[in-house]
Scaffold this active site. Sequence first.
Site, PDB file in Angstrom:
ATOM      1  CE1 TYR A 141       5.013  -0.911   7.615  1.00 42.82           C
ATOM      2  CE2 TYR A 141       6.797  -2.343   7.660  1.00 42.82           C
ATOM      3  CZ  TYR A 141       5.692  -1.585   6.948  1.00 42.82           C
ATOM      4  OH  TYR A 141       5.397  -1.731   5.831  1.00 42.82           O
ATOM      5  CB  CYS A 142       1.966  -1.068  13.383  1.00 37.57           C
ATOM      6  SG  CYS A 142       0.033  -1.559  13.165  1.00 37.57           S
ATOM      7  CD1 TRP A 143      -2.543   1.408  10.900  1.00 38.89           C
ATOM      8  CD2 TRP A 143      -1.907   3.263   9.379  1.00 38.89           C
ATOM      9  NE1 TRP A 143      -3.387   1.355   9.751  1.00 38.89           N
ATOM     10  CE2 TRP A 143      -2.861   2.330   8.750  1.00 38.89           C
ATOM     11  CE3 TRP A 143      -1.097   3.935   8.930  1.00 38.89           C
ATOM     12  CZ2 TRP A 143      -3.131   2.529   7.428  1.00 38.89           C
ATOM     13  CZ3 TRP A 143      -1.378   4.235   7.475  1.00 38.89           C
ATOM     14  CH2 TRP A 143      -2.327   3.364   6.785  1.00 38.89           C
TER      15      TRP A 143
END
Length: 137
Positions: free
Chosen positions: A73-75
Amino acid sequence: MRTAVEIFAERLATQTDVADVRSAPAGEFVLVDSRSRAAWDQGHLPGAVHLPTADIPARAAELIDAGTPVVTYCWGPGCNGATRAALAFARLGYEVKEMLGGVEYWVREGFPLRTAGGEVARDPDPLVAPARAACGC
């Protein structure tokens, strides 16, 4: 030409969402936060491993056993960092999925972030999550 069945099966094989990550049994996969140290320190998903995308080729094997499924995951949906991280893991031979929505939708669904001061959470955003209920999808 690929069929709709093939396309949607492929998407489900390579993507997951925040509700599924939240409800998954412990140990089903390693959750990887691919953001910077500053972003990690601002708040990250409980139980996640911090491994910025650029470090995956050199450090993945020391942190995550081969054969262990990974979710990146990221932002959020406006960022393709989780996609790039998932590609880096796939190139190393890991079974990997990208978590759609990232930190943004995790927070918007009312799930907690871990910070230096402990876990913090907001009320679910009614535009993305039903209040006090599962969406049932």
